[in-house]
Design an enzyme around this catalytic site. Structure first.
Site, PDB file in Angstrom:
ATOM      1  N   HIS A   1       0.816  -1.212   0.000  1.00  0.00           N
ATOM      2  CA  HIS A   1       0.000   0.000   0.000  1.00  0.00           C
ATOM      3  C   HIS A   1       0.852   1.266   0.000  1.00  0.00           C
ATOM      4  CE1 HIS A   1       0.970   0.947   4.198  1.00  0.00           C
ATOM      5  NE2 HIS A   1       0.876  -0.365   4.417  1.00  0.00           N
TER       6      HIS A   1
ATOM      7  N   GLU B   1      -2.427  -6.903   7.184  1.00  0.00           N
ATOM      8  CA  GLU B   1      -1.113  -6.933   7.824  1.00  0.00           C
ATOM      9  C   GLU B   1      -1.145  -7.865   9.036  1.00  0.00           C
ATOM     10  OE1 GLU B   1       1.962  -7.051   7.956  1.00  0.00           O
ATOM     11  OE2 GLU B   1       2.549  -4.954   7.612  1.00  0.00           O
TER      12      GLU B   1
END
Length: 236
Positions: free
Chosen positions: A27, A102
């Site tokens: 990201h 994550e």
């Protein structure tokens, strides 16, 4: 079984019948990345630099082989990155997938990286432990749990798209687990920078080939953070 190759993935024509090409993108930058505050599974949006980075990687991917679909972590820093990429690539479908999140970092989430040893020594001790089965207090995942979730998610996605080219937008610790699966005897993966591009070929006979690792050549105009903090103890 794993192999490593540095060949340019764009040299391959599609469709292919024996593997899927998965372009894995971290990201874009967030305000928390910029100050080394630990995100984990907390939901932090992109900052303006991150949006510019996402546009840059989207422009890059729009000039390469056609994409079938984009999969993204459902955390907004990843999903916004994915949507920006999709808009630059002709409106490719974006599928959110919570398995692409994550690593959950438990009680460390929300702390500034260089203060976590003092603020929560127990969680920090688990974070830096050489025992990869060690879970982080506060609901955090061990490195083994992260590895199993990451590799299973990529394999699940890949086997749906044999012969195609797909993008997966995810997070630093997650991506390092994929490297470990593809290159179990390779040199340390190092930092995974915001909107870096890594390309994996997953073959039907369970062979993973890493074609490109951590490339940020598209960021020559935008710039990038050197820290690249992700979800494991090698982050810096």
């Amino acid at each position: 079984m794993a192999e490593f190759s540095t060949n340019d993935s764009t040299n391959f024509s599609y469709p292919r019948s024996d593997y899927v090409e998965i372009v894995v993108v971290r990201h874009g930058e967030t305000a928390w990345n910029a100050i080394s505050r630990i995100q984990g599974q907390l939901d932090v949006e992109l900052n303006e630099t991150g949006r510019q980075q996402a546009a840059a990687v989207g422009d890059r991917l729009s000039k390469e082989s056609k994409l079938s679909v984009i999969y993204s972590s459902d955390l907004q820093r990843a999903s916004e990155t994915a949507q920006i990429i999709a808009s630059r690539c002709g409106g490719v479908e974006v599928v959110k997938d919570a398995d692409l999140r994550e690593r959950h970092l438990g009680d460390l989430q929300g702390l500034v990286y260089h203060e976590m040893a003092k603020t929560n020594p127990n969680a920090y001790k688990a974070f830096v432990s050489k025992n990869e089965d060690m879970e982080i207090p506060g609901g955090g995942e061990s490195l083994v749990q992260l590895f199993d979730r990451s590799t299973s998610a990529l394999l699940r996605i890949g086997m749906k798209h044999i012969g195609e080219r797909v993008v997966v937008v995810t997070h630093g610790g997650f991506i390092r687990s994929l490297y470990k699966r593809a290159c179990p005897n390779g040199r340390p993966a190092g930092k995974v920078l915001n909107t870096s591009v890594s390309v994996f070929h997953l073959h039907v006979e369970d062979k993973w080939v890493l074609k490109m690792w951590g490339d940020v050549s598209h960021l020559s105009q935008t710039g990038f953070l050197q820290s690249g903090f992700g979800g494991d103890r090698t982050s810096g």
